[in-house]
Design a protein around this motif. Structure first.
Motif, mmCIF file in Angstrom:
data_model
loop_
_atom_site.group_PDB
_atom_site.id
_atom_site.type_symbol
_atom_site.label_atom_id
_atom_site.label_comp_id
_atom_site.label_asym_id
_atom_site.label_seq_id
_atom_site.Cartn_x
_atom_site.Cartn_y
_atom_site.Cartn_z
ATOM 1 N N ASN A 178 55.979 -102.422 6.711
ATOM 2 C CA ASN A 178 55.566 -101.406 5.734
ATOM 3 C C ASN A 178 55.093 -100.129 6.422
ATOM 4 O OD1 ASN A 178 56.168 -102.941 3.476
ATOM 5 N ND2 ASN A 178 54.099 -103.763 3.297
ATOM 6 N N GLU A 179 54.317 -100.275 7.488
ATOM 7 C CA GLU A 179 53.842 -99.098 8.222
ATOM 8 C C GLU A 179 55.002 -98.328 8.832
ATOM 9 O OE1 GLU A 179 49.450 -100.642 9.694
ATOM 10 O OE2 GLU A 179 51.222 -101.287 10.812
ATOM 11 N N VAL A 180 55.936 -99.049 9.418
ATOM 12 C CA VAL A 180 57.089 -98.401 10.043
ATOM 13 C C VAL A 180 57.941 -97.705 8.981
ATOM 14 C CG1 VAL A 180 59.214 -98.771 11.370
ATOM 15 C CG2 VAL A 180 57.122 -99.981 11.997
ATOM 16 N N ALA A 181 58.226 -98.392 7.885
ATOM 17 C CA ALA A 181 59.051 -97.802 6.833
ATOM 18 C C ALA A 181 58.399 -96.541 6.276
ATOM 19 C CB ALA A 181 59.302 -98.811 5.727
ATOM 20 N N TRP A 182 57.099 -96.597 6.030
ATOM 21 C CA TRP A 182 56.403 -95.411 5.505
ATOM 22 C C TRP A 182 56.461 -94.262 6.504
ATOM 23 C CZ3 TRP A 182 52.289 -92.539 7.284
ATOM 24 C CH2 TRP A 182 51.848 -91.537 6.417
ATOM 25 N N GLN A 183 56.099 -94.536 7.764
ATOM 26 C CA GLN A 183 56.059 -93.466 8.757
ATOM 27 C C GLN A 183 57.448 -92.885 9.020
ATOM 28 O OE1 GLN A 183 53.064 -92.121 10.556
ATOM 29 N NE2 GLN A 183 54.686 -90.627 10.387
ATOM 30 N N TYR A 184 58.453 -93.727 9.097
ATOM 31 C CA TYR A 184 59.799 -93.228 9.355
ATOM 32 C C TYR A 184 60.343 -92.430 8.169
ATOM 33 C CZ TYR A 184 60.640 -95.280 13.939
ATOM 34 O OH TYR A 184 60.624 -95.560 15.281
ATOM 35 N N THR A 185 59.935 -92.813 6.982
ATOM 36 C CA THR A 185 60.323 -92.022 5.813
ATOM 37 C C THR A 185 59.684 -90.638 5.905
ATOM 38 O OG1 THR A 185 60.619 -94.000 4.474
ATOM 39 C CG2 THR A 185 60.287 -91.949 3.293
ATOM 40 N N GLU A 186 58.449 -90.583 6.355
ATOM 41 C CA GLU A 186 57.794 -89.289 6.565
ATOM 42 C C GLU A 186 58.513 -88.492 7.652
ATOM 43 O OE1 GLU A 186 55.161 -87.876 4.723
ATOM 44 O OE2 GLU A 186 55.876 -89.552 3.477
ATOM 45 N N PHE A 187 58.931 -89.160 8.717
ATOM 46 C CA PHE A 187 59.707 -88.475 9.764
ATOM 47 C C PHE A 187 60.977 -87.873 9.169
ATOM 48 C CE2 PHE A 187 58.018 -91.578 13.234
ATOM 49 C CZ PHE A 187 56.831 -90.873 13.333
ATOM 50 N N ALA A 188 61.655 -88.643 8.310
ATOM 51 C CA ALA A 188 62.894 -88.159 7.684
ATOM 52 C C ALA A 188 62.622 -86.919 6.851
ATOM 53 C CB ALA A 188 63.528 -89.257 6.836
ATOM 54 N N MET A 189 61.506 -86.931 6.131
ATOM 55 C CA MET A 189 61.150 -85.753 5.323
ATOM 56 C C MET A 189 60.906 -84.532 6.227
ATOM 57 S SD MET A 189 61.336 -86.627 2.151
ATOM 58 C CE MET A 189 62.701 -87.677 2.627
ATOM 59 N N GLY A 190 60.362 -84.783 7.407
ATOM 60 C CA GLY A 190 60.173 -83.700 8.366
ATOM 61 C C GLY A 190 61.489 -83.177 8.904
ATOM 62 N N ILE A 191 62.421 -84.073 9.139
ATOM 63 C CA ILE A 191 63.735 -83.661 9.644
ATOM 64 C C ILE A 191 64.420 -82.702 8.681
ATOM 65 C CG2 ILE A 191 66.086 -84.496 10.111
ATOM 66 C CD1 ILE A 191 64.744 -87.006 11.395
ATOM 67 N N PHE A 198 61.231 -103.199 17.133
ATOM 68 C CA PHE A 198 60.358 -103.793 16.116
ATOM 69 C C PHE A 198 60.217 -105.301 16.305
ATOM 70 C CE2 PHE A 198 59.554 -105.819 12.031
ATOM 71 C CZ PHE A 198 58.396 -105.176 11.662
ATOM 72 N N ARG A 199 59.003 -105.798 16.118
ATOM 73 C CA ARG A 199 58.714 -107.232 16.147
ATOM 74 C C ARG A 199 57.728 -107.540 15.024
ATOM 75 N NH1 ARG A 199 62.449 -106.630 18.492
ATOM 76 N NH2 ARG A 199 62.995 -107.053 20.640
ATOM 77 N N GLU A 200 57.985 -108.620 14.286
ATOM 78 C CA GLU A 200 57.110 -108.996 13.178
ATOM 79 C C GLU A 200 55.722 -109.398 13.662
ATOM 80 O OE1 GLU A 200 60.049 -110.619 13.683
ATOM 81 O OE2 GLU A 200 61.301 -109.993 12.015
ATOM 82 N N ASP A 201 55.645 -109.916 14.875
ATOM 83 C CA ASP A 201 54.395 -110.486 15.365
ATOM 84 C C ASP A 201 53.581 -109.550 16.254
ATOM 85 O OD1 ASP A 201 56.189 -110.492 17.454
ATOM 86 O OD2 ASP A 201 55.785 -112.542 18.083
ATOM 87 N N ALA A 202 54.014 -108.314 16.410
ATOM 88 C CA ALA A 202 53.288 -107.375 17.260
ATOM 89 C C ALA A 202 53.574 -105.947 16.821
ATOM 90 C CB ALA A 202 53.699 -107.562 18.723
ATOM 91 N N GLY A 203 52.595 -105.078 17.006
ATOM 92 C CA GLY A 203 52.794 -103.680 16.686
ATOM 93 C C GLY A 203 52.640 -103.401 15.206
ATOM 94 N N PRO A 204 53.124 -102.255 14.769
ATOM 95 C CA PRO A 204 52.981 -101.890 13.361
ATOM 96 C C PRO A 204 53.792 -102.822 12.457
ATOM 97 C CG PRO A 204 54.354 -100.293 14.522
ATOM 98 C CD PRO A 204 53.822 -101.243 15.550
ATOM 99 N N THR A 205 53.327 -102.962 11.220
ATOM 100 C CA THR A 205 54.027 -103.801 10.258
ATOM 101 C C THR A 205 55.287 -103.109 9.756
ATOM 102 O OG1 THR A 205 52.910 -102.872 8.322
ATOM 103 C CG2 THR A 205 51.813 -104.741 9.450
#
Length: 187
Positions: A170-183, A161-168
């Protein structure tokens, strides 16, 4: 003030050079103190490493407790815990890096203290998964393996993760939370 500067310098050097390659003279030079004078402020390089790793685990445990407070819903509790876990690793990448890479550098009793906190943290996630299974909202064969997978997701964020590149964040936290729900096969 000096203690915080010394800890910050040690964290930076342990991240860049590694614990073994960093000397007390390096740490002293980074804060403008001669190596021998540094011992007036810190007991040893080992104490610095232990305090950094212990503080990181204490901060993770505190963030987890705050995250899960206020709801009994197993899905919401796991969502909040995962969000806090991911955000911590996005915001504290160096601490996570040192905490994972330099565990081998800890000696007793520091190693046991850090390992106990790590086990406690994993148990927090395992209990959340077990609570969801008991409530019939999660379906997993092993709560332990599910908790490991969720923890690995968050820890991996510290690597890329980098603050200045890639997903924000918030985007990472949301998507990873969704991944956790899938797990845990929520719902």
């Amino acid at each position: 003030m000096r203690a915080a500067e010394i800890r910050a310098a040690a964290l930076d050097l342990f991240t860049r050079l590694g614990y073994e390659a960093t000397t007390m003279a390096d740490i002293g030079a980074a804060v403008g103190i001669r190596g021998p004078s540094l011992y007036k402020h810190v007991a040893s390089k080992q104490e610095l490493l232990a305090s950094l790793m212990t503080a990181t685990m204490d901060d993770l445990l505190a963030a987890h407790r705050v995250a899960v407070t206020g709801t009994d819903d197993p899905v919401e509790r796991l969502r909040r815990a995962t969000d806090a876990h991911v955000r911590f690793h996005a915001r504290h990448r160096r601490e996570a890096f040192v905490g994972n890479r330099e565990l081998r550098g800890l000696v007793e009793p520091h190693r046991a203290a850090v390992l106990a906190r790590r086990a406690e943290y994993e148990q927090c996630f395992r209990r959340l998964v077990e609570d969801g299974v008991a409530a019939g909202v999660f379906r997993v064969a092993s709560a332990q393996l599910a908790s490991y997978a969720i923890l690995d997701l968050g820890m991996g964020v510290a690597v890329w993760f980098r603050e200045d590149a890639g997903p924000t964040e918030n985007e990472v936290a949301w998507q990873y939370t969704e991944f956790a729900m899938g797990i845990v096969k929520a719902g």
